[in-house]
Design a protein around this motif. Sequence first.
Motif, PDB file in Angstrom:
ATOM      1  N   LEU A  31       0.882  -1.237   0.041  1.00 37.06           N
ATOM      2  CA  LEU A  31       0.099  -0.108   0.145  1.00 37.06           C
ATOM      3  C   LEU A  31       0.807   1.273   0.004  1.00 37.06           C
ATOM      4  CD1 LEU A  31      -2.793  -0.857   2.501  1.00 37.06           C
ATOM      5  CD2 LEU A  31      -2.953  -0.635  -0.214  1.00 37.06           C
ATOM      6  N   ILE A  32       2.086   1.404   0.525  1.00 34.49           N
ATOM      7  CA  ILE A  32       2.895   2.238   0.610  1.00 34.49           C
ATOM      8  C   ILE A  32       3.393   2.345  -0.531  1.00 34.49           C
ATOM      9  CG2 ILE A  32       5.212   3.314   1.519  1.00 34.49           C
ATOM     10  CD1 ILE A  32       4.196   1.883   4.314  1.00 34.49           C
ATOM     11  N   VAL A  33       3.992   1.527  -1.420  1.00 34.51           N
ATOM     12  CA  VAL A  33       4.343   1.734  -2.816  1.00 34.51           C
ATOM     13  C   VAL A  33       3.382   2.191  -3.645  1.00 34.51           C
ATOM     14  CG1 VAL A  33       5.188   0.245  -4.785  1.00 34.51           C
ATOM     15  CG2 VAL A  33       6.061  -0.249  -2.372  1.00 34.51           C
ATOM     16  N   TRP A  34       1.981   1.662  -3.503  1.00 33.60           N
ATOM     17  CA  TRP A  34       0.951   2.283  -4.233  1.00 33.60           C
ATOM     18  C   TRP A  34       0.792   3.489  -4.155  1.00 33.60           C
ATOM     19  CZ3 TRP A  34      -3.933   3.638  -2.281  1.00 33.60           C
ATOM     20  CH2 TRP A  34      -4.882   4.081  -3.224  1.00 33.60           C
ATOM     21  N   MET A  35       0.809   4.195  -2.756  1.00 32.61           N
ATOM     22  CA  MET A  35       0.534   5.395  -2.360  1.00 32.61           C
ATOM     23  C   MET A  35       1.559   6.284  -3.074  1.00 32.61           C
ATOM     24  SD  MET A  35       0.202   7.347   1.179  1.00 32.61           S
ATOM     25  CE  MET A  35       2.041   6.859   1.739  1.00 32.61           C
ATOM     26  N   VAL A  36       2.652   6.108  -2.922  1.00 36.31           N
ATOM     27  CA  VAL A  36       3.891   6.678  -3.604  1.00 36.31           C
ATOM     28  C   VAL A  36       3.925   6.835  -5.071  1.00 36.31           C
ATOM     29  CG1 VAL A  36       6.465   6.817  -4.043  1.00 36.31           C
ATOM     30  CG2 VAL A  36       5.576   6.343  -1.617  1.00 36.31           C
ATOM     31  N   ALA A  37       3.536   5.611  -5.494  1.00 35.76           N
ATOM     32  CA  ALA A  37       3.107   5.894  -7.176  1.00 35.76           C
ATOM     33  C   ALA A  37       2.274   6.613  -7.617  1.00 35.76           C
ATOM     34  CB  ALA A  37       2.858   4.510  -7.613  1.00 35.76           C
ATOM     35  N   CYS A  38       0.876   6.630  -6.958  1.00 32.27           N
ATOM     36  CA  CYS A  38      -0.120   7.746  -7.126  1.00 32.27           C
ATOM     37  C   CYS A  38       0.373   9.068  -6.780  1.00 32.27           C
ATOM     38  CB  CYS A  38      -1.308   7.337  -5.981  1.00 32.27           C
ATOM     39  SG  CYS A  38      -2.187   5.753  -6.605  1.00 32.27           S
ATOM     40  N   ILE A  39       1.113   9.478  -5.970  1.00 28.43           N
ATOM     41  CA  ILE A  39       1.671  10.838  -5.658  1.00 28.43           C
ATOM     42  C   ILE A  39       2.604  11.163  -6.980  1.00 28.43           C
ATOM     43  CG2 ILE A  39       3.085  12.172  -4.206  1.00 28.43           C
ATOM     44  CD1 ILE A  39       1.888  10.610  -1.901  1.00 28.43           C
ATOM     45  N   LEU A  40       3.304  10.199  -7.295  1.00 29.19           N
ATOM     46  CA  LEU A  40       4.343  10.716  -8.282  1.00 29.19           C
ATOM     47  C   LEU A  40       3.602  10.714  -9.630  1.00 29.19           C
ATOM     48  CD1 LEU A  40       7.434   8.730  -7.339  1.00 29.19           C
ATOM     49  CD2 LEU A  40       7.021  10.887  -6.832  1.00 29.19           C
ATOM     50  N   LYS A  41       2.573  10.067  -9.856  1.00 31.87           N
ATOM     51  CA  LYS A  41       1.858  10.085 -11.366  1.00 31.87           C
ATOM     52  C   LYS A  41       0.973  11.274 -11.447  1.00 31.87           C
ATOM     53  CE  LYS A  41       2.710   5.528 -12.719  1.00 31.87           C
ATOM     54  NZ  LYS A  41       2.129   4.288 -13.207  1.00 31.87           N
ATOM     55  N   ASP A  42       0.511  11.989 -10.158  1.00 28.55           N
ATOM     56  CA  ASP A  42      -0.452  12.819 -10.170  1.00 28.55           C
ATOM     57  C   ASP A  42      -0.351  14.047 -11.127  1.00 28.55           C
ATOM     58  OD1 ASP A  42      -2.490  14.270  -9.413  1.00 28.55           O
ATOM     59  OD2 ASP A  42      -1.954  14.939  -7.368  1.00 28.55           O
ATOM     60  N   ALA A  43      -0.935  14.178 -12.063  1.00 29.17           N
ATOM     61  CA  ALA A  43      -0.565  15.424 -13.081  1.00 29.17           C
ATOM     62  C   ALA A  43      -1.751  16.310 -13.013  1.00 29.17           C
ATOM     63  CB  ALA A  43      -0.561  14.706 -14.518  1.00 29.17           C
ATOM     64  N   ARG A  44      -2.498  16.492 -11.884  1.00 26.27           N
ATOM     65  CA  ARG A  44      -3.381  17.628 -12.006  1.00 26.27           C
ATOM     66  C   ARG A  44      -2.833  18.886 -11.633  1.00 26.27           C
ATOM     67  NH1 ARG A  44      -7.000  15.189  -7.068  1.00 26.27           N
ATOM     68  NH2 ARG A  44      -5.042  14.492  -6.506  1.00 26.27           N
ATOM     69  N   VAL A  45      -1.501  19.035 -11.036  1.00 22.06           N
ATOM     70  CA  VAL A  45      -0.852  20.244 -11.009  1.00 22.06           C
ATOM     71  C   VAL A  45       0.242  20.505 -11.943  1.00 22.06           C
ATOM     72  CG1 VAL A  45       0.302  21.981  -9.342  1.00 22.06           C
ATOM     73  CG2 VAL A  45      -1.433  20.473  -8.540  1.00 22.06           C
ATOM     74  N   LYS A  46       0.155  21.622 -12.921  1.00 20.11           N
ATOM     75  CA  LYS A  46       1.219  21.573 -13.872  1.00 20.11           C
ATOM     76  C   LYS A  46       2.371  22.629 -13.305  1.00 20.11           C
ATOM     77  CE  LYS A  46      -1.308  19.834 -16.868  1.00 20.11           C
ATOM     78  NZ  LYS A  46      -1.235  18.232 -17.228  1.00 20.11           N
ATOM     79  N   TYR A  47       3.638  21.891 -13.400  1.00 22.83           N
ATOM     80  CA  TYR A  47       4.635  22.774 -12.942  1.00 22.83           C
ATOM     81  C   TYR A  47       5.532  23.209 -14.039  1.00 22.83           C
ATOM     82  CZ  TYR A  47       3.717  20.371  -8.539  1.00 22.83           C
ATOM     83  OH  TYR A  47       3.111  19.958  -7.489  1.00 22.83           O
ATOM     84  N   PRO A  48       6.185  24.558 -13.807  1.00 20.92           N
ATOM     85  CA  PRO A  48       6.935  25.029 -15.125  1.00 20.92           C
ATOM     86  C   PRO A  48       7.968  24.191 -15.229  1.00 20.92           C
ATOM     87  CG  PRO A  48       7.270  26.314 -13.003  1.00 20.92           C
ATOM     88  CD  PRO A  48       6.251  25.102 -12.674  1.00 20.92           C
ATOM     89  N   LYS A  49       8.477  24.250 -16.582  1.00 15.40           N
ATOM     90  CA  LYS A  49       9.611  23.786 -17.000  1.00 15.40           C
ATOM     91  C   LYS A  49      10.801  24.218 -16.483  1.00 15.40           C
ATOM     92  CE  LYS A  49       7.833  20.483 -19.525  1.00 15.40           C
ATOM     93  NZ  LYS A  49       7.685  19.203 -19.254  1.00 15.40           N
ATOM     94  N   LEU A  50      11.758  23.638 -16.467  1.00 13.19           N
ATOM     95  CA  LEU A  50      13.099  24.175 -15.832  1.00 13.19           C
ATOM     96  C   LEU A  50      13.883  24.672 -16.925  1.00 13.19           C
ATOM     97  CD1 LEU A  50      14.303  21.632 -13.197  1.00 13.19           C
ATOM     98  CD2 LEU A  50      13.306  23.833 -12.963  1.00 13.19           C
ATOM     99  N   LYS A  51      14.513  25.849 -17.060  1.00 16.27           N
ATOM    100  CA  LYS A  51      15.477  26.387 -18.111  1.00 16.27           C
ATOM    101  C   LYS A  51      16.922  25.835 -17.944  1.00 16.27           C
ATOM    102  CE  LYS A  51      12.660  30.730 -17.933  1.00 16.27           C
ATOM    103  NZ  LYS A  51      12.063  30.695 -16.625  1.00 16.27           N
TER     104      LYS A  51
END
Length: 69
Positions: A31-51
Amino acid sequence: MTAYLVIYTILINTGLLFILVPYLYIVSAFLIVWMVACILKDARVKYPKLKKNEEWGYADKPKNELSFF
């Protein structure tokens, strides 16, 4: 996961259904591995690309305003 942790803690401390505790402990690793994977794959927030030559940092504060403490 919070409810799972609360139930697991209650079962350990009260001794109710103590036979389930080892199974819940084994399942918790998955369940912890599943929770971490869900958090890392969450694409609801768009972060700026690094220059070029830019490091990851906090988007809410400019780099020159960050201090050590």
